[in-house]
Design a protein around this motif. Structure first.
Motif, mmCIF file in Angstrom:
data_model
loop_
_atom_site.group_PDB
_atom_site.id
_atom_site.type_symbol
_atom_site.label_atom_id
_atom_site.label_comp_id
_atom_site.label_asym_id
_atom_site.label_seq_id
_atom_site.Cartn_x
_atom_site.Cartn_y
_atom_site.Cartn_z
ATOM 1 N N MET A 1 0.961 -1.360 0.008
ATOM 2 C CA MET A 1 0.072 -0.163 -0.035
ATOM 3 C C MET A 1 0.919 1.280 -0.061
ATOM 4 S SD MET A 1 -3.044 1.082 2.774
ATOM 5 C CE MET A 1 -4.243 0.086 2.049
ATOM 6 N N SER A 2 0.657 2.101 -1.067
ATOM 7 C CA SER A 2 1.424 3.328 -1.019
ATOM 8 C C SER A 2 1.052 4.390 -0.348
ATOM 9 C CB SER A 2 1.818 3.656 -2.598
ATOM 10 O OG SER A 2 0.354 4.365 -3.040
ATOM 11 N N VAL A 3 1.762 5.625 0.085
ATOM 12 C CA VAL A 3 1.308 6.610 0.880
ATOM 13 C C VAL A 3 0.185 7.444 -0.025
ATOM 14 C CG1 VAL A 3 2.177 8.912 1.851
ATOM 15 C CG2 VAL A 3 3.696 6.877 1.935
ATOM 16 N N GLU A 4 0.335 7.581 -1.392
ATOM 17 C CA GLU A 4 -0.650 8.255 -1.902
ATOM 18 C C GLU A 4 -2.098 7.627 -1.619
ATOM 19 O OE1 GLU A 4 -0.611 11.052 -3.509
ATOM 20 O OE2 GLU A 4 1.558 11.251 -2.763
ATOM 21 N N SER A 5 -2.165 6.089 -1.771
ATOM 22 C CA SER A 5 -3.421 5.407 -1.601
ATOM 23 C C SER A 5 -3.882 5.820 -0.400
ATOM 24 C CB SER A 5 -3.190 3.988 -2.105
ATOM 25 O OG SER A 5 -2.404 3.335 -1.122
ATOM 26 N N ILE A 6 -3.253 5.567 0.784
ATOM 27 C CA ILE A 6 -3.507 5.951 2.046
ATOM 28 C C ILE A 6 -4.104 7.506 2.250
ATOM 29 C CG2 ILE A 6 -2.742 6.434 4.444
ATOM 30 C CD1 ILE A 6 -0.914 4.110 3.885
ATOM 31 N N ILE A 7 -3.452 8.330 1.495
ATOM 32 C CA ILE A 7 -3.951 9.743 1.703
ATOM 33 C C ILE A 7 -5.304 9.795 0.822
ATOM 34 C CG2 ILE A 7 -3.526 12.179 0.880
ATOM 35 C CD1 ILE A 7 -0.630 11.371 1.425
ATOM 36 N N ALA A 8 -5.538 9.202 -0.154
ATOM 37 C CA ALA A 8 -6.722 9.165 -1.288
ATOM 38 C C ALA A 8 -7.718 8.732 -0.189
ATOM 39 C CB ALA A 8 -6.634 8.156 -2.318
ATOM 40 N N GLU A 9 -7.394 7.357 0.482
ATOM 41 C CA GLU A 9 -8.484 6.876 1.352
ATOM 42 C C GLU A 9 -9.095 7.955 2.435
ATOM 43 O OE1 GLU A 9 -10.346 3.780 1.462
ATOM 44 O OE2 GLU A 9 -9.232 3.725 -0.384
ATOM 45 N N ILE A 10 -7.828 8.422 3.188
ATOM 46 C CA ILE A 10 -8.410 9.526 4.154
ATOM 47 C C ILE A 10 -9.088 10.806 3.583
ATOM 48 C CG2 ILE A 10 -7.005 11.136 5.639
ATOM 49 C CD1 ILE A 10 -5.140 9.177 6.010
ATOM 50 N N GLU A 11 -9.036 11.164 2.481
ATOM 51 C CA GLU A 11 -9.576 12.508 1.804
ATOM 52 C C GLU A 11 -10.919 12.114 1.761
ATOM 53 O OE1 GLU A 11 -7.292 13.212 -1.817
ATOM 54 O OE2 GLU A 11 -6.135 14.452 -0.693
ATOM 55 N N GLN A 12 -11.347 10.857 1.693
ATOM 56 C CA GLN A 12 -12.799 10.384 1.403
ATOM 57 C C GLN A 12 -13.455 10.368 2.709
ATOM 58 O OE1 GLN A 12 -13.033 6.603 -0.721
ATOM 59 N NE2 GLN A 12 -11.670 7.579 -2.435
ATOM 60 N N LEU A 13 -13.085 10.343 3.978
ATOM 61 C CA LEU A 13 -13.623 10.469 5.259
ATOM 62 C C LEU A 13 -14.288 11.782 5.644
ATOM 63 C CD1 LEU A 13 -10.786 8.766 7.443
ATOM 64 C CD2 LEU A 13 -12.935 7.383 6.325
ATOM 65 N N ASN A 14 -15.608 11.621 6.217
ATOM 66 C CA ASN A 14 -16.207 13.037 6.731
ATOM 67 C C ASN A 14 -15.419 13.236 7.916
ATOM 68 O OD1 ASN A 14 -17.266 11.654 9.250
ATOM 69 N ND2 ASN A 14 -19.188 11.036 7.873
ATOM 70 N N VAL A 15 -15.466 14.390 8.334
ATOM 71 C CA VAL A 15 -14.911 15.445 9.657
ATOM 72 C C VAL A 15 -15.086 14.451 10.837
ATOM 73 C CG1 VAL A 15 -14.905 17.246 11.187
ATOM 74 C CG2 VAL A 15 -15.157 17.455 8.664
ATOM 75 N N LEU A 16 -16.267 13.762 11.126
ATOM 76 C CA LEU A 16 -16.312 12.980 12.315
ATOM 77 C C LEU A 16 -15.424 11.723 12.005
ATOM 78 C CD1 LEU A 16 -20.316 13.051 13.053
ATOM 79 C CD2 LEU A 16 -18.449 14.570 14.106
ATOM 80 N N ASP A 17 -15.337 11.212 11.168
ATOM 81 C CA ASP A 17 -14.545 9.773 11.123
ATOM 82 C C ASP A 17 -13.079 10.301 11.074
ATOM 83 O OD1 ASP A 17 -16.496 8.200 10.640
ATOM 84 O OD2 ASP A 17 -16.532 8.400 8.699
ATOM 85 N N LEU A 18 -12.769 11.707 10.476
ATOM 86 C CA LEU A 18 -11.272 12.103 10.570
ATOM 87 C C LEU A 18 -10.986 12.405 12.289
ATOM 88 C CD1 LEU A 18 -10.988 14.621 7.801
ATOM 89 C CD2 LEU A 18 -9.620 12.478 8.044
ATOM 90 N N VAL A 19 -11.968 12.888 13.035
ATOM 91 C CA VAL A 19 -11.561 12.993 14.223
ATOM 92 C C VAL A 19 -11.390 11.798 15.265
ATOM 93 C CG1 VAL A 19 -12.741 14.092 16.534
ATOM 94 C CG2 VAL A 19 -12.854 15.256 14.504
ATOM 95 N N GLN A 20 -12.244 10.769 14.799
ATOM 96 C CA GLN A 20 -12.329 9.629 15.579
ATOM 97 C C GLN A 20 -10.951 8.772 15.021
ATOM 98 O OE1 GLN A 20 -15.288 6.823 14.392
ATOM 99 N NE2 GLN A 20 -14.663 5.184 15.986
ATOM 100 N N LEU A 21 -10.425 8.932 13.711
ATOM 101 C CA LEU A 21 -9.077 8.364 13.365
ATOM 102 C C LEU A 21 -7.999 8.986 13.923
ATOM 103 C CD1 LEU A 21 -7.377 6.750 11.452
ATOM 104 C CD2 LEU A 21 -7.529 8.471 9.811
ATOM 105 N N THR A 22 -8.089 10.278 14.375
ATOM 106 C CA THR A 22 -6.939 10.973 14.927
ATOM 107 C C THR A 22 -6.940 10.599 16.307
ATOM 108 O OG1 THR A 22 -7.421 12.851 13.596
ATOM 109 C CG2 THR A 22 -6.252 13.474 15.516
ATOM 110 N N LYS A 23 -8.074 10.166 16.969
ATOM 111 C CA LYS A 23 -7.943 9.892 18.483
ATOM 112 C C LYS A 23 -7.610 8.517 18.723
ATOM 113 C CE LYS A 23 -11.681 12.938 20.226
ATOM 114 N NZ LYS A 23 -13.027 13.119 20.816
ATOM 115 N N GLN A 24 -8.080 7.554 17.743
ATOM 116 C CA GLN A 24 -7.603 6.255 17.848
ATOM 117 C C GLN A 24 -5.776 6.157 17.402
ATOM 118 O OE1 GLN A 24 -9.863 3.882 15.229
ATOM 119 N NE2 GLN A 24 -11.641 4.240 16.551
#
Length: 128
Positions: A1-24
């Motif tokens: 898995m490349s860094v670019e594909s990880i960034i692309a996946e993260i860009e598809q998350l909504n704000v609440l999911d990003l907050v949860q991801l950050t906390k985890q």
């Protein structure tokens, strides 16, 4: 898995999911995302808490550095000996090699006392 594909996946998350991801991620890796001052106005995004105020660590240890000897070299050597407990030869070396630390990692009050004592004999001390 490349860094670019990880960034692309993260860009598809909504704000609440990003907050949860950050906390985890913070919990899993034992780190904290410190707020960065960007100079932008505005409050936190919907669903986010206001960031904690960043604390600035206050300097507790200072160095008293002999920066100028002045006209009374012998008196300066005597005071350096008194302050440091060095022998005559070592104290003379400190004075001859100025700018040179007289004492390192001391409290601000002690560094100021050293500067005042040296000023009495015509020397200048820089506190860093």
């Amino acid at each position: 898995m490349s860094v670019e594909s990880i960034i692309a996946e993260i860009e598809q998350l909504n704000v609440l999911d990003l907050v949860q991801l950050t906390k985890q991620l913070q919990e899993r890796w034992g780190v904290s995302a410190a707020p960065i001052a960007t100079g932008q106005a505005g409050g936190p995004a919907v669903g986010q808490e206001a960031p904690a105020a960043a604390t600035v660590e206050e300097q507790t240890e200072f160095d008293a550095i002999l920066s100028e000897v002045g006209p009374n070299k012998i008196n300066v050597i005597k005071v350096v000996r008194e302050l440091t407990g060095l022998g005559l030869k070592e104290a003379k070396a400190v004075v001859d090699e100025a700018p040179k630390p007289i004492k390192e990692a001391v409290s601000k009050e002690e560094a100021q006392k050293i500067a005042d004592k040296m000023a009495e004999v015509g020397a200048k001390v820089t506190i860093k």
